[in-house]
Scaffold this active site. Structure first.
Site, PDB file in Angstrom:
ATOM      1  N   ALA A  14       0.835  -1.201   0.000  1.00  0.00           N
ATOM      2  CA  ALA A  14       0.000   0.000   0.000  1.00  0.00           C
ATOM      3  C   ALA A  14       0.870   1.251   0.000  1.00  0.00           C
ATOM      4  O   ALA A  14       0.587   2.216  -0.725  1.00  0.00           O
ATOM      5  CB  ALA A  14      -0.932  -0.004   1.205  1.00  0.00           C
ATOM      6  N   GLY A  17       2.274   1.543  -3.404  1.00  0.00           N
ATOM      7  CA  GLY A  17       1.180   1.886  -4.308  1.00  0.00           C
ATOM      8  C   GLY A  17       0.780   3.342  -4.214  1.00  0.00           C
ATOM      9  O   GLY A  17       0.405   3.962  -5.219  1.00  0.00           O
ATOM     10  N   ASP A  18       0.856   3.909  -3.008  1.00  0.00           N
ATOM     11  CA  ASP A  18       0.534   5.333  -2.845  1.00  0.00           C
ATOM     12  C   ASP A  18       1.428   6.210  -3.710  1.00  0.00           C
ATOM     13  O   ASP A  18       0.971   7.176  -4.322  1.00  0.00           O
ATOM     14  CB  ASP A  18       0.672   5.765  -1.383  1.00  0.00           C
ATOM     15  CG  ASP A  18      -0.475   5.291  -0.512  1.00  0.00           C
ATOM     16  OD1 ASP A  18      -1.502   4.837  -1.056  1.00  0.00           O
ATOM     17  OD2 ASP A  18      -0.336   5.377   0.722  1.00  0.00           O
ATOM     18  N   SER A  19       2.700   5.862  -3.771  1.00  0.00           N
ATOM     19  CA  SER A  19       3.621   6.679  -4.573  1.00  0.00           C
ATOM     20  C   SER A  19       3.346   6.522  -6.066  1.00  0.00           C
ATOM     21  O   SER A  19       3.422   7.495  -6.821  1.00  0.00           O
ATOM     22  CB  SER A  19       5.077   6.342  -4.249  1.00  0.00           C
ATOM     23  OG  SER A  19       5.371   5.020  -4.640  1.00  0.00           O
ATOM     24  N   GLN A  55      -8.832   7.608  -2.426  1.00  0.00           N
ATOM     25  CA  GLN A  55      -8.252   6.304  -2.701  1.00  0.00           C
ATOM     26  C   GLN A  55      -9.174   5.181  -2.207  1.00  0.00           C
ATOM     27  O   GLN A  55      -9.285   4.143  -2.855  1.00  0.00           O
ATOM     28  CB  GLN A  55      -6.865   6.204  -2.086  1.00  0.00           C
ATOM     29  CG  GLN A  55      -5.851   7.052  -2.854  1.00  0.00           C
ATOM     30  CD  GLN A  55      -4.511   7.106  -2.187  1.00  0.00           C
ATOM     31  OE1 GLN A  55      -4.222   8.046  -1.466  1.00  0.00           O
ATOM     32  NE2 GLN A  55      -3.696   6.107  -2.409  1.00  0.00           N
TER      33      GLN A  55
END
Length: 84
Positions: A14, A17-19, A55
């Site tokens: 996660a 994935g955020d980046s 998100q």
């Protein structure tokens, strides 16, 4: 460090994935606001999509449309992250 994604902790994925998501959104914002001459304008547009609520909505859509695998759904449900 090269680790296979299936061997990584869901929270680590996660975080990574955020980046990836933020980079994707920044690229899209720059495409749409090509003539923006102020970073704050780009930032204000980008944070509409790069925040926990936005998100969570995206993840819910992916779950509802059965785009996320059942395995990943279970990992998300059992993590400390709340999906709205």
């Amino acid at each position: 460090m090269q680790t296979e994604p299936e061997n990584m902790n869901v929270l680590s994925l996660a975080y990574l994935g955020d980046s990836v998501w933020e980079l994707f959104i920044r690229e899209r914002v720059m495409e749409v606001l090509q003539n923006a001459n102020r970073a704050d304008k780009l930032h204000k547009e980008g944070i509409k999509y790069v925040n926990a609520f936005a998100q969570a909505k995206a993840v819910k859509f992916l779950m509802d449309e059965n785009i996320l695998s059942e395995n990943r759904k279970n990992e998300s449900i059992h993590s400390d992250i709340i999906v709205i």
